[in-house]
Design a protein around this motif. Structure first.
Motif, PDB file in Angstrom:
ATOM      1  N   ARG A   1       0.840  -1.214   0.000  1.00 55.21           N
ATOM      2  CA  ARG A   1       0.000   0.000   0.000  1.00 55.21           C
ATOM      3  C   ARG A   1       0.868   1.254   0.000  1.00 55.21           C
ATOM      4  N   GLN A   2       1.951   1.230   0.782  1.00 53.40           N
ATOM      5  CA  GLN A   2       2.844   2.385   0.829  1.00 53.40           C
ATOM      6  C   GLN A   2       3.518   2.628  -0.516  1.00 53.40           C
ATOM      7  N   LEU A   3       4.015   1.562  -1.123  1.00 52.86           N
ATOM      8  CA  LEU A   3       4.680   1.700  -2.415  1.00 52.86           C
ATOM      9  C   LEU A   3       3.708   2.191  -3.482  1.00 52.86           C
TER      10      LEU A   3
ATOM     11  N   THR B   1      -0.980   8.674 -11.024  1.00 49.84           N
ATOM     12  CA  THR B   1      -2.370   8.710 -10.558  1.00 49.84           C
ATOM     13  C   THR B   1      -2.658   7.361  -9.904  1.00 49.84           C
ATOM     14  N   PRO B   2      -3.711   7.260  -9.070  1.00 50.71           N
ATOM     15  CA  PRO B   2      -4.031   5.961  -8.482  1.00 50.71           C
ATOM     16  C   PRO B   2      -4.313   4.888  -9.524  1.00 50.71           C
ATOM     17  N   LEU B   3      -4.953   5.250 -10.615  1.00 50.65           N
ATOM     18  CA  LEU B   3      -5.259   4.271 -11.652  1.00 50.65           C
ATOM     19  C   LEU B   3      -3.986   3.758 -12.324  1.00 50.65           C
ATOM     20  N   ILE B   4      -3.062   4.646 -12.629  1.00 54.96           N
ATOM     21  CA  ILE B   4      -1.793   4.230 -13.238  1.00 54.96           C
ATOM     22  C   ILE B   4      -0.977   3.403 -12.254  1.00 54.96           C
ATOM     23  N   ALA B   5      -0.988   3.805 -10.970  1.00 58.36           N
ATOM     24  CA  ALA B   5      -0.278   3.025  -9.948  1.00 58.36           C
ATOM     25  C   ALA B   5      -0.847   1.616  -9.876  1.00 58.36           C
TER      26      ALA B   5
ATOM     27  N   ALA C   1      -8.027   1.839  -4.800  1.00 54.10           N
ATOM     28  CA  ALA C   1      -8.540   2.595  -3.652  1.00 54.10           C
ATOM     29  C   ALA C   1      -7.435   2.854  -2.640  1.00 54.10           C
ATOM     30  N   GLY C   2      -6.620   1.848  -2.368  1.00 55.77           N
ATOM     31  CA  GLY C   2      -5.510   2.037  -1.435  1.00 55.77           C
ATOM     32  C   GLY C   2      -4.517   3.069  -1.933  1.00 55.77           C
ATOM     33  N   SER C   3      -4.218   3.032  -3.216  1.00 60.34           N
ATOM     34  CA  SER C   3      -3.287   4.007  -3.797  1.00 60.34           C
ATOM     35  C   SER C   3      -3.846   5.421  -3.704  1.00 60.34           C
ATOM     36  N   TRP C   4      -5.150   5.554  -3.780  1.00 62.66           N
ATOM     37  CA  TRP C   4      -5.783   6.865  -3.683  1.00 62.66           C
ATOM     38  C   TRP C   4      -5.878   7.327  -2.232  1.00 62.66           C
ATOM     39  N   LEU C   5      -6.156   6.395  -1.316  1.00 65.11           N
ATOM     40  CA  LEU C   5      -6.380   6.755   0.084  1.00 65.11           C
ATOM     41  C   LEU C   5      -5.112   7.114   0.855  1.00 65.11           C
ATOM     42  N   ILE C   6      -4.054   6.363   0.668  1.00 64.18           N
ATOM     43  CA  ILE C   6      -2.825   6.552   1.469  1.00 64.18           C
ATOM     44  C   ILE C   6      -2.366   8.011   1.477  1.00 64.18           C
TER      45      ILE C   6
ATOM     46  N   GLY D   1      -3.643   9.000   5.072  1.00 64.77           N
ATOM     47  CA  GLY D   1      -2.509   8.436   5.790  1.00 64.77           C
ATOM     48  C   GLY D   1      -2.533   6.914   5.855  1.00 64.77           C
ATOM     49  N   ALA D   2      -1.383   6.378   6.208  1.00 62.41           N
ATOM     50  CA  ALA D   2      -1.209   4.930   6.231  1.00 62.41           C
ATOM     51  C   ALA D   2      -1.991   4.271   7.359  1.00 62.41           C
ATOM     52  N   VAL D   3      -1.966   4.865   8.555  1.00 63.32           N
ATOM     53  CA  VAL D   3      -2.637   4.247   9.698  1.00 63.32           C
ATOM     54  C   VAL D   3      -4.144   4.221   9.484  1.00 63.32           C
TER      55      VAL D   3
END
Length: 140
Positions: free
Chosen positions: A19-21, A30-34, A81-86, A90-92
């Motif tokens: 998720r961090q990476l 962008t989150p979609l490209i990630a 979603a994770g790529s967009w949210l982090i 934040g991670a926590v």
């Protein structure tokens, strides 16, 4: 059983790292490209691993019901979603909310399946996770 617990903890560590990476990649793109690159690189890795180990397509794979293959698209939504949210919450908070969602669905699936469980203990676990998120959101 200890091996399974250790494996689950290790898998959780990998999810957090992943998720961090992906969140960092989403900041640069962008989150979609990630998510796209996450899945392309993952596909290449699994293909190479499958070819090296053999049995890339196991017998019986075509016997599975058609709807079980929706795990792939759901995984894409999860990763995106994770790529967009982090970067946004934040991670926590991302981890706690994802775990909270997993706990809710896990409790529901175990109830539907009739798996042995203590409903109130599971519900308390979900409440504690969501309560932890609420506590981190309080203004100082």
């Amino acid at each position: 059983m200890t091996l399974f617990v250790a494996y689950a903890i290790f898998a959780g560590l990998l999810v957090g790292l992943s998720r961090q990476l992906n969140g960092r990649l989403a900041i640069s793109t962008t989150p979609l490209i990630a998510s796209f690159f996450n899945h392309i690189v993952g596909f290449a890795f699994l293909t190479i691993l499958g070819l090296a180990l053999g049995n890339l397509i196991l017998p019986g794979a075509t016997d599975a019901p058609w709807w079980v293959y929706f795990g792939g698209p759901l995984g894409v939504i999860f990763v995106t979603a994770g790529s967009w949210l982090i970067p946004r919450i934040g991670a926590v908070n991302s981890a706690l909310l994802v775990i909270g969602g997993q706990m809710v669905t896990g409790v529901i699936f175990d109830l539907v399946r009739g798996a042995p469980m203590t409903f109130w203990a599971s519900a308390l676990g979900v409440a504690l996770i969501l309560g932890g998120v609420a506590l981190t959101q309080r203004q100082k």
